[in-house]
Design a protein around this motif. Structure first.
Motif, PDB file in Angstrom:
ATOM      1  N   VAL A 136       0.918  -1.243  -0.070  1.00  0.00           N
ATOM      2  CA  VAL A 136      -0.059   0.039   0.046  1.00  0.00           C
ATOM      3  C   VAL A 136       0.703   1.282  -0.105  1.00  0.00           C
ATOM      4  CG1 VAL A 136      -1.962   1.212   1.123  1.00  0.00           C
ATOM      5  CG2 VAL A 136      -1.725  -1.361   1.412  1.00  0.00           C
ATOM      6  N   ARG A 137       0.800   2.248  -0.894  1.00  0.00           N
ATOM      7  CA  ARG A 137       1.462   3.294  -1.158  1.00  0.00           C
ATOM      8  C   ARG A 137       0.781   4.656  -0.362  1.00  0.00           C
ATOM      9  NH1 ARG A 137       1.321   1.384  -6.251  1.00  0.00           N
ATOM     10  NH2 ARG A 137      -0.081   3.000  -6.812  1.00  0.00           N
ATOM     11  N   PRO A 138       1.590   5.439  -0.106  1.00  0.00           N
ATOM     12  CA  PRO A 138       0.999   6.939   0.497  1.00  0.00           C
ATOM     13  C   PRO A 138      -0.190   7.436  -0.486  1.00  0.00           C
ATOM     14  CG  PRO A 138       3.357   6.752   0.531  1.00  0.00           C
ATOM     15  CD  PRO A 138       3.026   5.778  -0.313  1.00  0.00           C
ATOM     16  N   GLY A 139      -1.134   7.633   0.105  1.00  0.00           N
ATOM     17  CA  GLY A 139      -2.352   8.187  -0.464  1.00  0.00           C
ATOM     18  C   GLY A 139      -3.334   7.274  -0.922  1.00  0.00           C
ATOM     19  N   ARG A 140      -3.137   5.959  -0.539  1.00  0.00           N
ATOM     20  CA  ARG A 140      -3.949   4.953  -0.920  1.00  0.00           C
ATOM     21  C   ARG A 140      -4.963   4.563   0.416  1.00  0.00           C
ATOM     22  NH1 ARG A 140      -4.336   3.320  -6.419  1.00  0.00           N
ATOM     23  NH2 ARG A 140      -2.483   3.598  -7.298  1.00  0.00           N
ATOM     24  N   THR A 141      -5.971   4.091   0.277  1.00  0.00           N
ATOM     25  CA  THR A 141      -6.820   3.630   1.351  1.00  0.00           C
ATOM     26  C   THR A 141      -6.923   2.166   1.673  1.00  0.00           C
ATOM     27  OG1 THR A 141      -8.243   5.517   0.636  1.00  0.00           O
ATOM     28  CG2 THR A 141      -9.204   3.672   2.102  1.00  0.00           C
ATOM     29  N   VAL A 158       1.396   2.765  11.862  1.00  0.00           N
ATOM     30  CA  VAL A 158       2.424   2.436  11.141  1.00  0.00           C
ATOM     31  C   VAL A 158       1.940   3.023   9.700  1.00  0.00           C
ATOM     32  CG1 VAL A 158       3.646   1.250   9.916  1.00  0.00           C
ATOM     33  CG2 VAL A 158       3.550   0.905  12.209  1.00  0.00           C
ATOM     34  N   ALA A 159       0.753   2.669   9.163  1.00  0.00           N
ATOM     35  CA  ALA A 159       0.206   2.903   7.914  1.00  0.00           C
ATOM     36  C   ALA A 159      -0.172   4.537   7.882  1.00  0.00           C
ATOM     37  CB  ALA A 159      -1.211   2.479   7.740  1.00  0.00           C
ATOM     38  N   ALA A 160      -0.627   5.093   8.957  1.00  0.00           N
ATOM     39  CA  ALA A 160      -0.946   6.539   9.117  1.00  0.00           C
ATOM     40  C   ALA A 160       0.421   7.265   9.150  1.00  0.00           C
ATOM     41  CB  ALA A 160      -1.770   6.764  10.434  1.00  0.00           C
ATOM     42  N   ALA A 161       1.549   6.780   9.674  1.00  0.00           N
ATOM     43  CA  ALA A 161       2.611   7.414   9.512  1.00  0.00           C
ATOM     44  C   ALA A 161       3.326   7.594   8.224  1.00  0.00           C
ATOM     45  CB  ALA A 161       3.819   6.703  10.510  1.00  0.00           C
ATOM     46  N   ARG A 162       3.058   6.409   7.251  1.00  0.00           N
ATOM     47  CA  ARG A 162       3.453   6.514   5.823  1.00  0.00           C
ATOM     48  C   ARG A 162       2.475   7.310   5.231  1.00  0.00           C
ATOM     49  NH1 ARG A 162       4.734  -0.148   5.546  1.00  0.00           N
ATOM     50  NH2 ARG A 162       6.411  -0.103   6.995  1.00  0.00           N
ATOM     51  N   ILE A 164      -0.846   6.623   4.627  1.00  0.00           N
ATOM     52  CA  ILE A 164      -1.854   5.949   3.989  1.00  0.00           C
ATOM     53  C   ILE A 164      -3.207   6.426   4.737  1.00  0.00           C
ATOM     54  CG2 ILE A 164      -2.810   3.680   3.645  1.00  0.00           C
ATOM     55  CD1 ILE A 164       0.292   2.720   3.837  1.00  0.00           C
ATOM     56  N   THR A 165      -4.251   6.524   4.108  1.00  0.00           N
ATOM     57  CA  THR A 165      -5.478   6.631   4.756  1.00  0.00           C
ATOM     58  C   THR A 165      -6.032   5.211   5.348  1.00  0.00           C
ATOM     59  OG1 THR A 165      -6.121   8.438   3.020  1.00  0.00           O
ATOM     60  CG2 THR A 165      -8.000   7.444   3.948  1.00  0.00           C
ATOM     61  N   VAL A 166      -6.369   5.473   6.367  1.00  0.00           N
ATOM     62  CA  VAL A 166      -6.739   4.059   7.123  1.00  0.00           C
ATOM     63  C   VAL A 166      -8.065   4.129   7.481  1.00  0.00           C
ATOM     64  CG1 VAL A 166      -6.183   2.399   8.866  1.00  0.00           C
ATOM     65  CG2 VAL A 166      -4.365   3.999   8.155  1.00  0.00           C
ATOM     66  N   GLY A 203     -13.837   4.567  -2.339  1.00  0.00           N
ATOM     67  CA  GLY A 203     -13.350   2.959  -2.556  1.00  0.00           C
ATOM     68  C   GLY A 203     -12.043   2.384  -1.406  1.00  0.00           C
ATOM     69  N   VAL A 204     -12.004   1.331  -1.399  1.00  0.00           N
ATOM     70  CA  VAL A 204     -11.004   0.812  -0.574  1.00  0.00           C
ATOM     71  C   VAL A 204      -9.931  -0.040  -1.240  1.00  0.00           C
ATOM     72  CG1 VAL A 204     -10.366  -1.111   1.060  1.00  0.00           C
ATOM     73  CG2 VAL A 204     -12.288   0.677   1.374  1.00  0.00           C
ATOM     74  N   ASP A 205      -8.408   0.211  -1.221  1.00  0.00           N
ATOM     75  CA  ASP A 205      -7.650   0.031  -2.245  1.00  0.00           C
ATOM     76  C   ASP A 205      -7.072  -1.360  -1.581  1.00  0.00           C
ATOM     77  OD1 ASP A 205      -7.148   2.205  -3.926  1.00  0.00           O
ATOM     78  OD2 ASP A 205      -6.828   3.131  -2.228  1.00  0.00           O
ATOM     79  N   ALA A 206      -6.951  -1.741  -0.284  1.00  0.00           N
ATOM     80  CA  ALA A 206      -6.349  -2.939   0.189  1.00  0.00           C
ATOM     81  C   ALA A 206      -6.940  -3.228   1.576  1.00  0.00           C
ATOM     82  CB  ALA A 206      -4.850  -2.826   0.374  1.00  0.00           C
ATOM     83  N   VAL A 207      -7.108  -4.673   2.028  1.00  0.00           N
ATOM     84  CA  VAL A 207      -7.677  -4.956   3.119  1.00  0.00           C
ATOM     85  C   VAL A 207      -6.883  -5.903   3.894  1.00  0.00           C
ATOM     86  CG1 VAL A 207      -9.588  -5.985   4.444  1.00  0.00           C
ATOM     87  CG2 VAL A 207      -9.961  -4.748   2.200  1.00  0.00           C
TER      88      VAL A 207
END
Length: 321
Positions: A136-141, A158-162, A164-166, A203-207
Protein backbone atom coordinates in the motif's frame (compact mmCIF):
# COMPACT_ATOMS: atom_id res chain seq x y z
CA UNK A 1 22.20 -22.17 36.39
CA UNK A 2 19.39 -19.70 35.81
CA UNK A 3 15.65 -19.47 36.41
CA UNK A 4 12.90 -19.76 33.83
CA UNK A 5 9.26 -20.67 33.46
CA UNK A 6 8.81 -24.18 32.06
CA UNK A 7 6.04 -26.68 31.47
CA UNK A 8 6.40 -30.45 31.18
CA UNK A 9 2.91 -31.29 29.94
CA UNK A 10 0.12 -29.56 28.04
CA UNK A 11 -2.61 -27.96 30.07
CA UNK A 12 -3.91 -24.78 31.65
CA UNK A 13 -1.92 -21.96 33.25
CA UNK A 14 -1.24 -24.16 36.27
CA UNK A 15 1.30 -26.25 34.30
CA UNK A 16 3.67 -23.26 34.22
CA UNK A 17 6.40 -23.72 36.83
CA UNK A 18 9.36 -21.65 37.96
CA UNK A 19 12.35 -23.92 37.35
CA UNK A 20 16.12 -24.13 37.36
CA UNK A 21 17.53 -24.27 33.82
CA UNK A 22 20.96 -24.17 32.24
CA UNK A 23 22.14 -20.69 31.32
CA UNK A 24 22.26 -20.53 27.48
CA UNK A 25 25.49 -19.77 25.65
CA UNK A 26 25.60 -17.57 22.52
CA UNK A 27 27.03 -19.03 19.34
CA UNK A 28 28.73 -17.20 16.46
CA UNK A 29 26.80 -14.05 15.57
CA UNK A 30 24.52 -14.38 18.61
CA UNK A 31 24.27 -12.44 21.85
CA UNK A 32 23.04 -13.48 25.27
CA UNK A 33 20.97 -10.95 27.17
CA UNK A 34 19.81 -10.52 30.72
CA UNK A 35 16.12 -10.33 29.97
CA UNK A 36 14.46 -7.20 31.33
CA UNK A 37 11.05 -7.83 29.73
CA UNK A 38 9.41 -10.63 27.72
CA UNK A 39 6.04 -10.36 25.98
CA UNK A 40 3.22 -12.82 26.59
CA UNK A 41 1.52 -13.52 23.25
CA UNK A 42 -1.65 -15.49 22.50
CA UNK A 43 0.44 -18.06 20.64
CA UNK A 44 2.23 -18.83 23.93
CA UNK A 45 -1.10 -19.84 25.45
CA UNK A 46 -2.02 -22.04 22.49
CA UNK A 47 1.34 -23.81 22.55
CA UNK A 48 1.05 -24.39 26.31
CA UNK A 49 -2.44 -25.86 25.84
CA UNK A 50 -1.23 -28.19 23.06
CA UNK A 51 -3.47 -26.56 20.46
CA UNK A 52 -0.67 -25.97 17.93
CA UNK A 53 1.25 -29.26 18.21
CA UNK A 54 1.32 -29.77 14.45
CA UNK A 55 2.82 -26.33 13.81
CA UNK A 56 4.95 -25.88 16.94
CA UNK A 57 6.17 -29.25 18.18
CA UNK A 58 7.34 -29.10 21.79
CA UNK A 59 10.23 -30.86 23.50
CA UNK A 60 9.59 -31.02 27.25
CA UNK A 61 10.54 -29.28 29.42
CA UNK A 62 9.53 -26.27 27.35
CA UNK A 63 10.42 -22.64 28.07
CA UNK A 64 7.80 -20.51 26.27
CA UNK A 65 8.13 -17.02 24.82
CA UNK A 66 10.17 -15.30 22.11
CA UNK A 67 9.78 -11.52 22.26
CA UNK A 68 12.42 -10.15 24.60
CA UNK A 69 14.31 -7.01 25.53
CA UNK A 70 17.32 -6.70 27.77
CA UNK A 71 21.02 -5.97 28.15
CA UNK A 72 23.75 -7.91 26.36
CA UNK A 73 25.97 -9.74 28.86
CA UNK A 74 27.85 -11.97 26.42
CA UNK A 75 28.45 -11.74 22.67
CA UNK A 76 29.45 -14.50 20.28
CA UNK A 77 32.07 -14.03 17.58
CA UNK A 78 30.79 -11.71 14.85
CA UNK A 79 27.79 -10.50 16.83
CA UNK A 80 26.30 -7.15 15.80
CA UNK A 81 25.84 -5.96 19.41
CA UNK A 82 28.28 -5.63 22.29
CA UNK A 83 28.24 -6.30 26.02
CA UNK A 84 26.24 -3.57 27.72
CA UNK A 85 24.06 -2.74 24.72
CA UNK A 86 20.33 -2.48 25.32
CA UNK A 87 18.65 -4.60 22.65
CA UNK A 88 15.43 -6.37 21.75
CA UNK A 89 14.27 -8.99 19.27
CA UNK A 90 13.27 -12.63 18.90
CA UNK A 91 14.87 -15.16 21.21
CA UNK A 92 16.22 -18.30 19.56
CA UNK A 93 14.85 -20.31 22.52
CA UNK A 94 12.41 -19.66 25.35
CA UNK A 95 12.16 -16.08 26.51
CA UNK A 96 10.38 -16.59 29.85
CA UNK A 97 13.79 -16.68 31.46
CA UNK A 98 16.43 -14.54 33.12
CA UNK A 99 18.70 -15.11 30.11
CA UNK A 100 17.96 -15.49 26.40
CA UNK A 101 19.95 -15.77 23.17
CA UNK A 102 19.19 -13.59 20.14
CA UNK A 103 20.30 -14.19 16.57
CA UNK A 104 19.43 -10.70 15.32
CA UNK A 105 19.53 -8.20 18.19
CA UNK A 106 18.16 -4.73 17.47
CA UNK A 107 19.52 -1.75 19.39
CA UNK A 108 16.81 -0.31 21.62
CA UNK A 109 16.51 3.48 21.55
CA UNK A 110 16.93 5.00 25.00
CA UNK A 111 13.48 6.59 24.69
CA UNK A 112 11.82 3.17 24.40
CA UNK A 113 11.20 1.17 27.57
CA UNK A 114 12.17 -2.48 27.81
CA UNK A 115 8.49 -3.32 28.27
CA UNK A 116 7.43 -1.50 25.09
CA UNK A 117 10.31 -2.97 23.10
CA UNK A 118 9.44 -6.55 24.04
CA UNK A 119 5.72 -5.97 23.57
CA UNK A 120 6.00 -4.79 19.97
CA UNK A 121 8.17 -7.54 18.47
CA UNK A 122 5.63 -10.09 17.20
CA UNK A 123 2.64 -7.80 16.75
CA UNK A 124 4.68 -5.05 15.12
CA UNK A 125 6.46 -7.41 12.75
CA UNK A 126 3.11 -8.94 11.74
CA UNK A 127 1.63 -5.52 11.04
CA UNK A 128 4.59 -4.35 8.96
CA UNK A 129 4.83 -7.68 7.11
CA UNK A 130 1.19 -7.52 6.03
CA UNK A 131 1.61 -3.93 4.86
CA UNK A 132 4.71 -4.93 2.90
CA UNK A 133 2.85 -7.80 1.19
CA UNK A 134 -0.03 -5.50 0.29
CA UNK A 135 2.31 -2.83 -1.04
CA UNK A 136 0.00 0.00 0.00
CA UNK A 137 1.44 3.35 -1.10
CA UNK A 138 0.96 6.79 0.45
CA UNK A 139 -2.33 8.34 -0.56
CA UNK A 140 -4.06 4.96 -0.90
CA UNK A 141 -6.85 3.68 1.34
CA UNK A 142 -6.38 0.67 3.63
CA UNK A 143 -9.05 -1.11 5.65
CA UNK A 144 -7.93 -2.97 8.78
CA UNK A 145 -10.30 -5.47 10.37
CA UNK A 146 -9.81 -5.90 14.10
CA UNK A 147 -8.11 -2.52 14.33
CA UNK A 148 -8.63 -2.42 18.09
CA UNK A 149 -6.37 -5.43 18.75
CA UNK A 150 -2.61 -5.27 19.27
CA UNK A 151 -1.65 -6.03 15.64
CA UNK A 152 -4.42 -3.83 14.28
CA UNK A 153 -3.54 -0.91 16.54
CA UNK A 154 0.08 -0.98 15.38
CA UNK A 155 -0.91 -1.41 11.73
CA UNK A 156 -3.17 1.66 11.99
CA UNK A 157 -0.34 3.80 13.33
CA UNK A 158 2.37 2.54 10.98
CA UNK A 159 0.12 3.00 7.94
CA UNK A 160 -0.94 6.49 9.04
CA UNK A 161 2.71 7.45 9.60
CA UNK A 162 3.41 6.39 6.01
CA UNK A 163 0.70 8.69 4.63
CA UNK A 164 -1.90 5.99 4.00
CA UNK A 165 -5.58 6.69 4.62
CA UNK A 166 -6.70 4.14 7.20
CA UNK A 167 -10.14 2.78 8.00
CA UNK A 168 -10.62 0.28 10.80
CA UNK A 169 -13.39 -1.96 12.06
CA UNK A 170 -13.50 -2.41 15.80
CA UNK A 171 -15.71 -2.71 18.87
CA UNK A 172 -17.67 0.35 19.96
CA UNK A 173 -15.42 0.96 22.96
CA UNK A 174 -12.34 1.16 20.70
CA UNK A 175 -13.67 3.62 18.08
CA UNK A 176 -12.70 6.86 19.79
CA UNK A 177 -9.19 5.59 20.56
CA UNK A 178 -8.64 4.51 16.95
CA UNK A 179 -9.90 7.82 15.59
CA UNK A 180 -7.31 9.46 17.83
CA UNK A 181 -4.58 7.29 16.30
CA UNK A 182 -5.37 8.46 12.78
CA UNK A 183 -7.97 5.97 11.56
CA UNK A 184 -11.54 6.43 10.43
CA UNK A 185 -13.06 3.83 12.75
CA UNK A 186 -16.40 2.07 12.21
CA UNK A 187 -18.19 -0.53 14.29
CA UNK A 188 -17.77 -4.14 13.26
CA UNK A 189 -20.66 -6.58 12.98
CA UNK A 190 -23.66 -6.75 10.66
CA UNK A 191 -23.63 -3.96 8.10
CA UNK A 192 -19.94 -3.18 8.42
CA UNK A 193 -19.38 -3.21 4.64
CA UNK A 194 -22.07 -0.57 4.09
CA UNK A 195 -20.58 1.56 6.85
CA UNK A 196 -17.16 1.30 5.22
CA UNK A 197 -18.55 2.30 1.82
CA UNK A 198 -20.17 5.34 3.42
CA UNK A 199 -16.92 6.28 5.18
CA UNK A 200 -14.79 5.77 2.04
CA UNK A 201 -16.87 6.78 -0.99
CA UNK A 202 -13.73 6.70 -3.11
CA UNK A 203 -13.30 2.99 -2.44
CA UNK A 204 -10.84 0.77 -0.59
CA UNK A 205 -7.52 -0.15 -2.17
CA UNK A 206 -6.44 -2.94 0.21
CA UNK A 207 -7.66 -4.88 3.23
CA UNK A 208 -5.72 -6.35 6.16
CA UNK A 209 -7.75 -8.80 8.26
CA UNK A 210 -6.50 -9.40 11.80
CA UNK A 211 -9.90 -10.51 13.12
CA UNK A 212 -10.69 -13.84 11.46
CA UNK A 213 -14.35 -12.82 11.78
CA UNK A 214 -15.58 -14.11 8.41
CA UNK A 215 -15.02 -10.84 6.57
CA UNK A 216 -12.99 -12.06 3.59
CA UNK A 217 -15.76 -12.41 0.99
CA UNK A 218 -17.03 -8.87 1.54
CA UNK A 219 -13.45 -7.57 1.70
CA UNK A 220 -12.69 -9.02 -1.73
CA UNK A 221 -15.88 -7.41 -3.02
CA UNK A 222 -14.79 -4.05 -1.60
CA UNK A 223 -11.41 -4.11 -3.33
CA UNK A 224 -12.49 -6.01 -6.44
CA UNK A 225 -9.34 -8.14 -6.25
CA UNK A 226 -8.50 -11.01 -3.87
CA UNK A 227 -4.84 -10.15 -4.35
CA UNK A 228 -5.39 -6.93 -2.42
CA UNK A 229 -6.65 -8.72 0.70
CA UNK A 230 -4.46 -10.44 3.29
CA UNK A 231 -5.27 -12.16 6.58
CA UNK A 232 -3.37 -13.38 9.61
CA UNK A 233 -6.42 -14.94 11.26
CA UNK A 234 -8.94 -16.55 8.88
CA UNK A 235 -8.32 -20.23 8.00
CA UNK A 236 -10.83 -20.00 5.11
CA UNK A 237 -8.44 -17.79 3.12
CA UNK A 238 -8.01 -20.31 0.28
CA UNK A 239 -11.75 -20.36 -0.42
CA UNK A 240 -11.57 -16.67 -1.23
CA UNK A 241 -8.22 -16.63 -3.05
CA UNK A 242 -6.75 -14.49 -0.28
CA UNK A 243 -3.20 -14.66 1.02
CA UNK A 244 -2.52 -15.86 4.57
CA UNK A 245 0.68 -14.65 6.20
CA UNK A 246 2.20 -15.97 9.40
CA UNK A 247 2.33 -19.76 9.08
CA UNK A 248 5.63 -19.92 7.19
CA UNK A 249 8.62 -19.30 9.51
CA UNK A 250 10.56 -17.91 6.52
CA UNK A 251 7.84 -15.32 5.92
CA UNK A 252 9.11 -12.75 8.39
CA UNK A 253 10.18 -9.09 8.23
CA UNK A 254 12.80 -8.57 10.97
CA UNK A 255 13.87 -5.29 9.39
CA UNK A 256 10.57 -3.85 10.60
CA UNK A 257 11.80 -3.71 14.20
CA UNK A 258 14.16 -0.70 13.86
CA UNK A 259 11.38 1.27 12.12
CA UNK A 260 8.94 0.45 14.91
CA UNK A 261 11.44 1.44 17.60
CA UNK A 262 12.05 4.77 15.86
CA UNK A 263 8.31 5.43 15.62
CA UNK A 264 7.89 4.83 19.35
CA UNK A 265 10.96 6.93 20.19
CA UNK A 266 9.66 9.87 18.14
CA UNK A 267 6.15 9.68 19.59
CA UNK A 268 4.48 8.48 16.37
CA UNK A 269 3.50 5.09 17.72
CA UNK A 270 1.86 4.10 20.99
CA UNK A 271 1.61 0.51 22.17
CA UNK A 272 -0.25 0.23 25.47
CA UNK A 273 1.22 -2.28 27.90
CA UNK A 274 -1.69 -3.29 30.13
CA UNK A 275 0.28 -4.96 32.90
CA UNK A 276 3.77 -6.16 33.77
CA UNK A 277 4.03 -9.25 36.00
CA UNK A 278 7.04 -10.71 37.78
CA UNK A 279 8.36 -13.76 35.94
CA UNK A 280 7.13 -16.03 38.76
CA UNK A 281 3.54 -14.91 38.02
CA UNK A 282 3.48 -16.21 34.44
CA UNK A 283 0.53 -18.48 35.27
CA UNK A 284 -1.44 -15.48 36.48
CA UNK A 285 -0.61 -13.60 33.28
CA UNK A 286 -1.81 -16.50 31.13
CA UNK A 287 -5.00 -16.82 33.16
CA UNK A 288 -5.77 -13.12 32.82
CA UNK A 289 -5.31 -13.22 29.04
CA UNK A 290 -7.45 -16.35 28.71
CA UNK A 291 -10.19 -14.58 30.68
CA UNK A 292 -9.89 -11.52 28.36
CA UNK A 293 -9.14 -9.22 31.29
CA UNK A 294 -6.28 -7.48 29.51
CA UNK A 295 -6.74 -4.28 27.54
CA UNK A 296 -3.38 -4.19 25.79
CA UNK A 297 -0.14 -6.13 25.86
CA UNK A 298 1.08 -8.19 28.80
CA UNK A 299 4.76 -8.60 29.70
CA UNK A 300 6.77 -10.51 32.28
CA UNK A 301 9.72 -8.99 34.15
CA UNK A 302 12.43 -11.60 34.85
CA UNK A 303 14.05 -9.74 37.73
CA UNK A 304 16.15 -11.81 40.15
CA UNK A 305 14.06 -14.53 41.81
CA UNK A 306 14.74 -16.06 45.19
CA UNK A 307 15.44 -19.79 45.06
CA UNK A 308 13.78 -22.02 45.97
CA UNK A 309 10.48 -20.21 45.30
CA UNK A 310 8.38 -19.62 48.42
CA UNK A 311 5.44 -21.79 47.33
CA UNK A 312 3.51 -23.26 44.41
CA UNK A 313 2.70 -20.99 41.48
CA UNK A 314 -0.98 -20.33 41.14
CA UNK A 315 -2.91 -18.00 38.89
CA UNK A 316 -4.85 -15.26 40.57
CA UNK A 317 -8.59 -14.63 40.64
CA UNK A 318 -10.06 -11.90 38.47
CA UNK A 319 -8.65 -8.42 38.97
CA UNK A 320 -10.97 -5.63 39.97
CA UNK A 321 -8.86 -2.80 38.63
Amino acid sequence: MSTAITFTEYGGPEVLTLSRVATPEPGPGQVRIRVRAVAVNPIDLRIRAGIRQGVFPVAFPMVPGWDVAGVVDKAGEGATASVGDEVFGVASAGGYSRFAVLDRPVIKPAEVSFEAAAAMVTVGEAACRALAHLGVRPGRTLLIHGAGGSVGTLAVQVAAARGITVLGTAAEQDLARLNGLGAVAVAYGAGWAERIRAAAPGGVDAVFDTSGAGVLADSVALTGDAGRVITIADPSFEEHGVRFTGMDPTDRLPEALPELADLIATGKLDLPVWRAYPLAEAARAHADIEAHRNQGKVVLLPCPVAWPPPGPLQHSPAHTD
